[in-house]
Write a protein that holds these residues in place. Sequence first.
Motif, PDB file in Angstrom:
ATOM      1  N   GLY A   1     -11.760  13.762  49.017  1.00  0.00           N
ATOM      2  CA  GLY A   1     -12.126  13.584  50.415  1.00  0.00           C
ATOM      3  C   GLY A   1     -11.033  13.930  51.408  1.00  0.00           C
ATOM      4  N   MET A   2      -9.863  14.329  50.907  1.00  0.00           N
ATOM      5  CA  MET A   2      -8.761  14.698  51.783  1.00  0.00           C
ATOM      6  C   MET A   2      -8.815  16.204  52.055  1.00  0.00           C
ATOM      7  SD  MET A   2      -7.259  11.904  52.403  1.00  0.00           S
ATOM      8  CE  MET A   2      -5.723  12.468  53.153  1.00  0.00           C
ATOM      9  N   PRO A   3      -8.462  16.631  53.280  1.00  0.00           N
ATOM     10  CA  PRO A   3      -8.506  18.063  53.595  1.00  0.00           C
ATOM     11  C   PRO A   3      -7.485  18.864  52.799  1.00  0.00           C
ATOM     12  CG  PRO A   3      -7.417  16.848  55.350  1.00  0.00           C
ATOM     13  CD  PRO A   3      -7.996  15.826  54.423  1.00  0.00           C
TER      14      PRO A   3
ATOM     15  N   THR B   1      -6.324  22.808  65.290  1.00  0.00           N
ATOM     16  CA  THR B   1      -7.441  22.756  66.231  1.00  0.00           C
ATOM     17  C   THR B   1      -8.448  23.856  65.928  1.00  0.00           C
ATOM     18  OG1 THR B   1      -6.008  21.848  67.965  1.00  0.00           O
ATOM     19  CG2 THR B   1      -8.089  22.842  68.669  1.00  0.00           C
ATOM     20  N   LEU B   2      -7.949  25.062  65.693  1.00  0.00           N
ATOM     21  CA  LEU B   2      -8.832  26.195  65.427  1.00  0.00           C
ATOM     22  C   LEU B   2      -9.708  25.975  64.200  1.00  0.00           C
ATOM     23  CD1 LEU B   2      -6.580  29.354  66.009  1.00  0.00           C
ATOM     24  CD2 LEU B   2      -8.451  28.542  67.449  1.00  0.00           C
ATOM     25  N   PHE B   3      -9.118  25.369  63.171  1.00  0.00           N
ATOM     26  CA  PHE B   3      -9.821  25.277  61.895  1.00  0.00           C
ATOM     27  C   PHE B   3     -10.187  23.846  61.529  1.00  0.00           C
ATOM     28  CE2 PHE B   3      -7.415  29.234  61.804  1.00  0.00           C
ATOM     29  CZ  PHE B   3      -8.432  30.128  61.489  1.00  0.00           C
ATOM     30  N   SER B   4     -10.385  23.012  62.537  1.00  0.00           N
ATOM     31  CA  SER B   4     -10.718  21.606  62.289  1.00  0.00           C
ATOM     32  C   SER B   4     -12.032  21.450  61.538  1.00  0.00           C
ATOM     33  CB  SER B   4     -10.787  20.838  63.615  1.00  0.00           C
ATOM     34  OG  SER B   4     -11.764  21.429  64.469  1.00  0.00           O
ATOM     35  N   ASP B   5     -12.910  22.475  61.620  1.00  0.00           N
ATOM     36  CA  ASP B   5     -14.205  22.387  60.936  1.00  0.00           C
ATOM     37  C   ASP B   5     -14.137  22.850  59.488  1.00  0.00           C
ATOM     38  OD1 ASP B   5     -13.693  25.026  61.647  1.00  0.00           O
ATOM     39  OD2 ASP B   5     -15.820  25.544  61.772  1.00  0.00           O
ATOM     40  N   GLN B   6     -12.967  23.332  59.033  1.00  0.00           N
ATOM     41  CA  GLN B   6     -12.852  23.853  57.674  1.00  0.00           C
ATOM     42  C   GLN B   6     -12.125  22.906  56.710  1.00  0.00           C
ATOM     43  OE1 GLN B   6     -12.122  27.882  56.697  1.00  0.00           O
ATOM     44  NE2 GLN B   6     -12.510  28.654  58.763  1.00  0.00           N
TER      45      GLN B   6
ATOM     46  N   GLY C   1      10.324  20.776  50.985  1.00  0.00           N
ATOM     47  CA  GLY C   1      10.910  21.739  50.069  1.00  0.00           C
ATOM     48  C   GLY C   1      10.233  23.079  50.158  1.00  0.00           C
ATOM     49  N   GLU C   2       9.733  23.552  49.011  1.00  0.00           N
ATOM     50  CA  GLU C   2       9.130  24.877  48.948  1.00  0.00           C
ATOM     51  C   GLU C   2       7.665  24.833  49.393  1.00  0.00           C
ATOM     52  OE1 GLU C   2      10.919  27.620  48.373  1.00  0.00           O
ATOM     53  OE2 GLU C   2      12.548  26.154  48.416  1.00  0.00           O
ATOM     54  N   PRO C   3       7.120  25.996  49.780  1.00  0.00           N
ATOM     55  CA  PRO C   3       5.729  26.027  50.222  1.00  0.00           C
ATOM     56  C   PRO C   3       4.764  25.769  49.064  1.00  0.00           C
ATOM     57  CG  PRO C   3       6.592  28.248  50.045  1.00  0.00           C
ATOM     58  CD  PRO C   3       7.756  27.318  49.863  1.00  0.00           C
ATOM     59  N   GLU C   4       3.615  25.195  49.388  1.00  0.00           N
ATOM     60  CA  GLU C   4       2.612  24.926  48.358  1.00  0.00           C
ATOM     61  C   GLU C   4       1.259  24.720  49.039  1.00  0.00           C
ATOM     62  OE1 GLU C   4       2.121  22.162  44.325  1.00  0.00           O
ATOM     63  OE2 GLU C   4       3.840  21.901  45.672  1.00  0.00           O
ATOM     64  N   TYR C   5       0.209  25.113  48.331  1.00  0.00           N
ATOM     65  CA  TYR C   5      -1.154  24.929  48.842  1.00  0.00           C
ATOM     66  C   TYR C   5      -1.890  23.916  47.971  1.00  0.00           C
ATOM     67  CZ  TYR C   5      -6.084  25.692  49.821  1.00  0.00           C
ATOM     68  OH  TYR C   5      -7.416  25.493  50.131  1.00  0.00           O
ATOM     69  N   PHE C   6      -2.490  22.934  48.637  1.00  0.00           N
ATOM     70  CA  PHE C   6      -3.263  21.904  47.944  1.00  0.00           C
ATOM     71  C   PHE C   6      -4.716  21.982  48.406  1.00  0.00           C
ATOM     72  CE2 PHE C   6       1.085  20.464  48.441  1.00  0.00           C
ATOM     73  CZ  PHE C   6       1.420  19.973  47.185  1.00  0.00           C
ATOM     74  N   PRO C   7      -5.661  22.193  47.489  1.00  0.00           N
ATOM     75  CA  PRO C   7      -7.067  22.281  47.887  1.00  0.00           C
ATOM     76  C   PRO C   7      -7.640  20.919  48.277  1.00  0.00           C
ATOM     77  CG  PRO C   7      -6.876  22.352  45.503  1.00  0.00           C
ATOM     78  CD  PRO C   7      -5.471  22.363  46.044  1.00  0.00           C
ATOM     79  N   ILE C   8      -8.842  20.923  48.820  1.00  0.00           N
ATOM     80  CA  ILE C   8      -9.544  19.676  49.146  1.00  0.00           C
ATOM     81  C   ILE C   8      -9.663  18.826  47.889  1.00  0.00           C
ATOM     82  CG2 ILE C   8     -11.754  18.697  49.870  1.00  0.00           C
ATOM     83  CD1 ILE C   8     -12.170  21.207  51.582  1.00  0.00           C
ATOM     84  N   GLN C   9      -9.322  17.549  48.011  1.00  0.00           N
ATOM     85  CA  GLN C   9      -9.401  16.664  46.848  1.00  0.00           C
ATOM     86  C   GLN C   9      -9.595  15.225  47.311  1.00  0.00           C
ATOM     87  OE1 GLN C   9      -5.968  16.769  44.251  1.00  0.00           O
ATOM     88  NE2 GLN C   9      -7.206  16.266  42.460  1.00  0.00           N
TER      89      GLN C   9
END
Length: 241
Positions: free
Chosen positions: A113-115, A89-94, A103-111
């Motif tokens: 059109g998906m957030p 909710t806080l970062f819905s505009d980002q 499994g393990e943690p991972e970060y996926f950038p915008i790609q």
Amino acid sequence: MNSLINKIDFATLLPQKQAETLLSQLTELNTSSQDILVDPLVLKQSENVRHWKSEWHLLTQLKDCDNTQESINNYEKLTTDWLIQLFNTLFSDQQVVLSRSDGEPEYFPIQNGMPARIEFAHGFFASALHELSHWCIAGEARRRLPDFGYWYAPDGRTEKQQQAFERVEIKPQALECLFTLACNRSFEVSQDNLFADFNTSSSTFAEDVYLQAKEYILKPHTIPRDAKVILHALLTVCASH
């Protein structure tokens, strides 16, 4: 294992009075900045804050009434659901979402059109706070890269690799410490190297994290912008008073 880790009491960083002072300072920073961080959090009577407070209060009651393993697991799941809802909710505009990983943690950038997705390990609340801390530290350029462009060396690192790991983990774990304490939870640093085959007793990592967290408290203007938003929210919503 570094014995210093067991000597540092991170809970002393943010007692009730200090938490109230930090919340007041963050509110002042928010309202005096040209960049108003999150209007609903500045306005204490906002619908979001009332809703989150109510849910957190109910979760706290659930935790206190039953100490069976099933209840503890249920509490962990519900509080993690609550944190996901709050962040999204806080970062819905980002164009970014917080979500569980199988499994393990991972970060996926915008790609395509998906957030962007911040995936945390195995649905654990503590892992979610840790990954949020890394996201807060990462600049705009790194947020466009998978896993923020970092190469991760798994457990069993060499002494040189461990030293490099600890250097880049100080600020994220200092933020994680503040987020954790704001939720009235206990915090311990993670050196994430259980199978080290070298002497780790000379490491000052725990003390470094403590001192960085203390500096953030004394100089809240140095806290990264999005971390200010999260910390302000958690202090507003989870404060025991």
